[in-house]
Design a protein around this motif. Structure first.
Motif, short mmCIF file in Angstrom:
data_model
loop_
_atom_site.label_atom_id
_atom_site.label_comp_id
_atom_site.label_asym_id
_atom_site.label_seq_id
_atom_site.Cartn_x
_atom_site.Cartn_y
_atom_site.Cartn_z
N GLN A 1 1.89 3.83 -1.32
CA GLN A 1 2.76 2.72 -0.89
C GLN A 1 1.92 1.45 -0.69
O GLN A 1 2.35 0.34 -1.07
CB GLN A 1 3.47 3.10 0.41
N LEU A 2 0.74 1.58 -0.07
CA LEU A 2 -0.13 0.41 0.14
C LEU A 2 -0.58 -0.19 -1.19
O LEU A 2 -0.56 -1.41 -1.39
CB LEU A 2 -1.35 0.81 0.96
N ILE A 3 -0.99 0.68 -2.11
CA ILE A 3 -1.42 0.20 -3.43
C ILE A 3 -0.26 -0.49 -4.14
O ILE A 3 -0.43 -1.53 -4.79
CB ILE A 3 -1.97 1.37 -4.28
N HIS A 4 0.93 0.11 -4.03
CA HIS A 4 2.12 -0.45 -4.69
C HIS A 4 2.44 -1.84 -4.16
O HIS A 4 2.82 -2.75 -4.91
CB HIS A 4 3.30 0.49 -4.48
N GLU A 5 2.27 -2.04 -2.87
CA GLU A 5 2.60 -3.34 -2.26
C GLU A 5 1.51 -4.39 -2.51
O GLU A 5 1.82 -5.58 -2.63
CB GLU A 5 2.81 -3.16 -0.76
N ASP A 6 0.25 -3.98 -2.60
CA ASP A 6 -0.86 -4.93 -2.73
C ASP A 6 -1.14 -5.33 -4.17
O ASP A 6 -1.67 -6.43 -4.42
CB ASP A 6 -2.13 -4.33 -2.13
#
Length: 529
Positions: free
Chosen positions: A335-340
């Motif tokens: 989720q963090l990678i997807h948002e960043d």
């Protein structure tokens, strides 16, 4: 052995009679005739001692019997030579009477031949002497002979009477025992809860018991003479092989097979086949005892399914526990990678989608791993089905699938957990749609089976399920789908089982699949239960 013992007893009896006869003769000879002759008594003793010895030695009873007969006639011959009197000829006839005690045909024939031969010899050679020497004393001898003969005949009559009484009592006892045995066997045959059929050596039915009529449907008059019609055609070869073995004297115990009822139903049975012998030990017929184990096998199958569900739950608990924690961490980082970083969206979208699928699988695992709280309440079957069909409306349109309904006019109220039952219909409709990739139709028929149950049939027009796969589809983790978990039907079966219902899946290749559900209706009795 019994025959020898009988001859021994009669040897003793005849020896005693001869001793009595000897003493009477000696007394009469000395007192009445007033003749003092020590040779004749001594000669009598010479004749009596050997047979007395043989009699009490109890060896060779038949030899003793013939020796006694010969000794008797030897003594009478000695008397006739010594005194050829008419009265002495009478004692030749007495020998036949005495021999009757043995009740042996050969002994009587020997005695008769000796008596007749001696009688003819002395009567022809001493005829004048015999006629001239007839005196009053001879009359006394005739009277004594008559009395002795009467006593012997009375004694023999008593023996015959006792014998006939013993035979009558034994025959009566045997008849009562036979009657009792027949009553027992008839009671066993008539009131036995298992089906019993008696079959002749040609394989034709001789008779059947009432339980056979109840289980198989044929009446006794209908099936007699028929050639084992209750054996299915594809099992007749094996049945005739067993039949041949039993005809040779073997016994078949507890053999499980299938039998055919009159109405065409096939039932599971456990059979015991035994030969029936005649008095000579020849097999004359066969008896077959059949026990209907259809319900027992169904119960065993339910127990096996319950064991499978239990095992699947244990496995699911372990798998879910091991996967859930690392899966949560992976989901957070992705989720963090997807948002960043937008440039990795194509990868992260796939990864998040697969993680969601893993979550769905774990959710199914958890349904098996621990008991789900179920809230039983009255719910409308129509409402439950309508909501489920609404979920698949779009998918059915896209895949060219038509759902047809045939429901009762009145709203059937089920005693169920609303959400759990929806899950059952979702799983079944999903399987039906996936079985028709080129489109088709799903028919849902529902009707009241009885006052307490409802029967629901879900039929599709798909390609069907091969028999080799059909027997495994309710096994945990068994699937033919690339992305399947093999838990959908297991979960469905567990929910139906907890609703105290039944599920039956039947299918034919190129003919489609039919799922039959039986669920409890809402009644006053079910609420109190």
């Amino acid at each position: 052995m019994e025959k020898q013992l009988l001859i021994e007893n009669r040897n003793h009896l005849l020896t005693k009679l001869l001793w009595i006869f000897y003493m009477i003769h000696t007394i009469v000879y000395v007192v009445i005739d007033q003749q003092v002759d020590y040779i004749s008594p001594f000669a009598g003793l010479l004749f009596l001692f050997p047979i007395t010895f043989l009699s009490y030695k109890k060896k060779h009873p038949f030899l003793t019997m013939y020796a006694t007969i010969i000794v008797y006639y030897g003594y009478i011959t000695y008397l006739l030579v010594l005194e050829p009197l008419l009265v002495n000829l009478i004692f030749l006839l007495l020998g036949i009477i005495l021999t009757i005690v043995y009740q042996q045909a050969k002994a009587i024939v020997v005695s008769s031949l000796l008596s007749l031969s001696l009688f003819i010899y002395f009567f022809t050679t001493q005829f004048d002497r015999l006629r001239s020497d007839l005196t009053r004393q001879d009359l006394i001898y005739f009277i004594l002979f008559g009395l002795l003969a009467a006593i012997l005949f009375l004694y023999y009559t008593k023996i015959l009477n006792d014998l006939w009484t013993a035979v009558h009592l034994k025959a009566k006892k045997t008849e009562e025992e036979l009657h009792s045995t027949q009553e027992y066997l008839q009671s066993f045959f008539t009131f036995n809860n298992d089906a019993i059929a008696v079959i002749d050596l040609e394989g034709k039915v001789i008779t059947v018991n009432p339980a056979f009529e109840r289980i198989y449907g044929w009446k006794k008059d209908e099936i007699i003479g028929m050639s084992i019609p209750f054996v299915p055609s594809h099992l007749k070869k094996g049945a005739y092989e067993r039949f041949k073995k039993v005809c040779e004297g073997e016994q078949i115990i507890g053999f499980e097979t299938q039998d055919l009822c009159k109405d065409g139903r096939t039932i599971e049975v456990e059979i015991t086949i035994s030969p029936i012998y005649d008095s000579k030990g020849n097999v004359i017929a066969l008896s077959e005892i059949s026990r209907d184990i259809t319900e027992k096998k169904a119960t065993d199958e339910l127990l096996r399914q319950a064991d499978k569900l239990s095992l699947a739950g244990e496995m699911a608990a372990g798998v879910a526990h091991e996967i859930r924690n690392p899966l949560t961490s992976l989901n957070g980082f992705i989720q963090l990678i997807h948002e960043d970083s937008e440039k990795y969206h194509s990868y992260t979208n796939v990864m998040l989608s697969e993680l969601n699928r893993l979550n769905a699988i774990i959710g199914e695992f958890l349904m098996l791993a621990k008991p789900q709280s179920m809230y039983f309440a009255p719910h409308s079957f129509h409402d439950i089905l309508r909501e489920v069909i609404l979920l698949f409306e779009t998918e059915c349109t896209l895949k060219n699938v038509v759902i047809g309904l045939n429901l009762p006019a009145d709203s059937c109220i089920l005693l169920c957990d609303n959400n759990q039952l929806k899950q059952v219909f979702i799983n079944l409709l999903k399987n039906a749609i996936e079985a028709m990739p080129q489109g088709g139709s799903i028919h849902i028929d529902a009707a009241k089976k009885d006052d307490q149950h409802m029967e629901i049939l879900i039929r599709d027009t798909g390609s069907g399920i091969p028999p080799s796969i059909l027997e495994h589809i309710q096994r945990p983790f068994f699937t033919t789908k690339e992305s399947g978990t093999g838990l959908g039907l297991v979960v469905t079966q567990k929910i139906i089982c907890r609703h105290q219902g039944d599920i039956l899946i039947s299918s034919e290749q190129n003919q489609g699949t039919t799922v039959t559900l039986t669920l409890p209706l809402y009644t006053e009795k079910s609420v109190h239960a």
